[in-house]
Design a protein around this motif. Structure first.
Motif, mmCIF file in Angstrom:
data_model
loop_
_atom_site.group_PDB
_atom_site.id
_atom_site.type_symbol
_atom_site.label_atom_id
_atom_site.label_comp_id
_atom_site.label_asym_id
_atom_site.label_seq_id
_atom_site.Cartn_x
_atom_site.Cartn_y
_atom_site.Cartn_z
ATOM 1 N N GLU A 1 72.726 62.520 54.093
ATOM 2 C CA GLU A 1 73.456 61.981 52.944
ATOM 3 C C GLU A 1 73.773 63.066 51.917
ATOM 4 O O GLU A 1 74.747 62.945 51.169
ATOM 5 N N ALA A 2 72.985 64.138 51.886
ATOM 6 C CA ALA A 2 73.203 65.232 50.928
ATOM 7 C C ALA A 2 74.188 66.271 51.479
ATOM 8 O O ALA A 2 74.259 67.384 50.969
ATOM 9 N N SER A 3 74.933 65.894 52.515
ATOM 10 C CA SER A 3 75.900 66.807 53.156
ATOM 11 C C SER A 3 75.217 68.089 53.630
ATOM 12 O O SER A 3 75.760 69.186 53.489
ATOM 13 N N GLY A 4 74.030 67.935 54.197
ATOM 14 C CA GLY A 4 73.250 69.082 54.638
ATOM 15 C C GLY A 4 73.675 69.681 55.963
ATOM 16 O O GLY A 4 73.291 70.808 56.282
ATOM 17 N N VAL A 5 74.470 68.948 56.751
ATOM 18 C CA VAL A 5 74.818 69.443 58.089
ATOM 19 C C VAL A 5 75.663 70.720 58.021
ATOM 20 O O VAL A 5 75.403 71.678 58.750
ATOM 21 N N GLU A 6 76.631 70.753 57.123
ATOM 22 C CA GLU A 6 77.516 71.924 57.054
ATOM 23 C C GLU A 6 76.777 73.219 56.739
ATOM 24 O O GLU A 6 76.946 74.215 57.458
ATOM 25 N N PRO A 7 75.934 73.251 55.689
ATOM 26 C CA PRO A 7 75.200 74.511 55.453
ATOM 27 C C PRO A 7 74.248 74.875 56.596
ATOM 28 O O PRO A 7 74.004 76.057 56.848
ATOM 29 N N ILE A 8 73.756 73.870 57.309
ATOM 30 C CA ILE A 8 72.884 74.138 58.463
ATOM 31 C C ILE A 8 73.716 74.756 59.590
ATOM 32 O O ILE A 8 73.307 75.743 60.207
ATOM 33 N N ILE A 9 74.905 74.217 59.828
ATOM 34 C CA ILE A 9 75.808 74.790 60.837
ATOM 35 C C ILE A 9 76.139 76.238 60.480
ATOM 36 O O ILE A 9 76.180 77.111 61.351
ATOM 37 N N ASN A 10 76.329 76.506 59.191
ATOM 38 C CA ASN A 10 76.642 77.880 58.763
ATOM 39 C C ASN A 10 75.511 78.853 59.102
ATOM 40 O O ASN A 10 75.759 80.047 59.291
ATOM 41 N N CYS A 11 74.287 78.348 59.199
ATOM 42 C CA CYS A 11 73.145 79.204 59.573
ATOM 43 C C CYS A 11 73.240 79.690 61.012
ATOM 44 O O CYS A 11 72.560 80.647 61.395
ATOM 45 N N LEU A 12 74.079 79.054 61.825
ATOM 46 C CA LEU A 12 74.252 79.486 63.218
ATOM 47 C C LEU A 12 74.866 80.878 63.291
ATOM 48 O O LEU A 12 74.745 81.557 64.298
ATOM 49 N N SER A 13 75.527 81.309 62.218
ATOM 50 C CA SER A 13 76.156 82.632 62.229
ATOM 51 C C SER A 13 75.227 83.724 61.694
ATOM 52 O O SER A 13 75.626 84.873 61.563
ATOM 53 N N SER A 14 73.985 83.372 61.437
ATOM 54 C CA SER A 14 73.018 84.356 60.942
ATOM 55 C C SER A 14 72.733 85.421 61.998
ATOM 56 O O SER A 14 72.766 85.145 63.203
ATOM 57 N N SER A 15 72.431 86.632 61.544
ATOM 58 C CA SER A 15 72.033 87.687 62.481
ATOM 59 C C SER A 15 70.536 87.616 62.767
ATOM 60 O O SER A 15 70.022 88.337 63.618
ATOM 61 N N ASN A 16 69.822 86.720 62.073
ATOM 62 C CA ASN A 16 68.380 86.544 62.255
ATOM 63 C C ASN A 16 68.141 85.452 63.302
ATOM 64 O O ASN A 16 68.494 84.289 63.087
ATOM 65 N N GLU A 17 67.536 85.827 64.416
ATOM 66 C CA GLU A 17 67.336 84.867 65.508
ATOM 67 C C GLU A 17 66.473 83.678 65.099
ATOM 68 O O GLU A 17 66.728 82.548 65.531
ATOM 69 N N GLU A 18 65.449 83.896 64.269
ATOM 70 C CA GLU A 18 64.591 82.771 63.834
ATOM 71 C C GLU A 18 65.407 81.739 63.059
ATOM 72 O O GLU A 18 65.225 80.532 63.231
#
Length: 182
Positions: free
Chosen positions: A88-105
């Motif tokens: 409900e807090a529109s959290g999916v989009e920022p979580i999806i953006n984490c997929l582009s991180s260079s940090n594997e964890e």
């Protein structure tokens, strides 16, 4: 003891908000993410708005803060109330953006969090075409952990049609989310 737990968590949140030291922020966020493992803390963490703190931190430039924030969200979203809140807090989009991180964890936690957040209502968002395309690339990663997790995502959370569509799309584009560095 229970009262002490809430006060301790409150002190951590306050320290995170007032400190200017990046190292102190990282330490505090690591502690909060660890407390997010225990269902006994869920109510306190909701009261103290730690879910918002984690969600807000996902957009920080400090990669370590992002890693701990997504780790905390990953721990918290097993709980239905927390899951609903994040969705409900529109959290999916920022979580999806984490997929582009260079940090594997960070990437591993983001993939796992998307799995936990997938419901019949959220599936359209959590398995959107760019996400499926990203999982196809991750499934080819040299990292066994990442390739296995991405494969589970593709097999258990996506339809064969979604995977096929993403495969066809990725044949025609070179643009995409980079693989994390090992």
């Amino acid at each position: 003891m229970e009262l002490g737990r809430l006060e301790y968590l409150q002190a951590l949140v306050t320290e995170f908000q007032v400190t200017d030291s990046p190292e102190a922020k990282e330490q505090v966020l690591a502690n909060l993410a660890n407390f997010a493992y225990d269902p006994k803390n869920y109510e306190y963490l909701r009261q103290l708005q730690v879910l918002d703190l984690f969600l807000d931190t996902l957009t920080e430039d400090n990669e370590t803060l992002v890693e701990f924030a997504i780790g905390g969200l990953c721990n918290l979203c097993l709980d239905k109330t927390n899951k609903d809140y994040i969705l409900e807090a529109s959290g999916v989009e920022p979580i999806i953006n984490c997929l582009s991180s260079s940090n594997e964890e960070t990437v591993m936690s983001a993939v796992t969090t998307l799995m936990y957040l997938t419901t019949p209502q959220s599936r359209q968002q959590t398995t959107a075409l760019p996400v499926v395309e990203c999982m196809l690339r991750f499934s080819l990663s040299a990292s066994r952990r990442l390739s296995n997790l991405a494969t589970v995502f593709l097999e258990d959370y996506c339809t064969p049609l979604q995977v096929e569509e993403a495969r066809n799309l990725s044949k025609h584009t070179a643009v995409g989310i980079p693989l994390p560095k090992d």
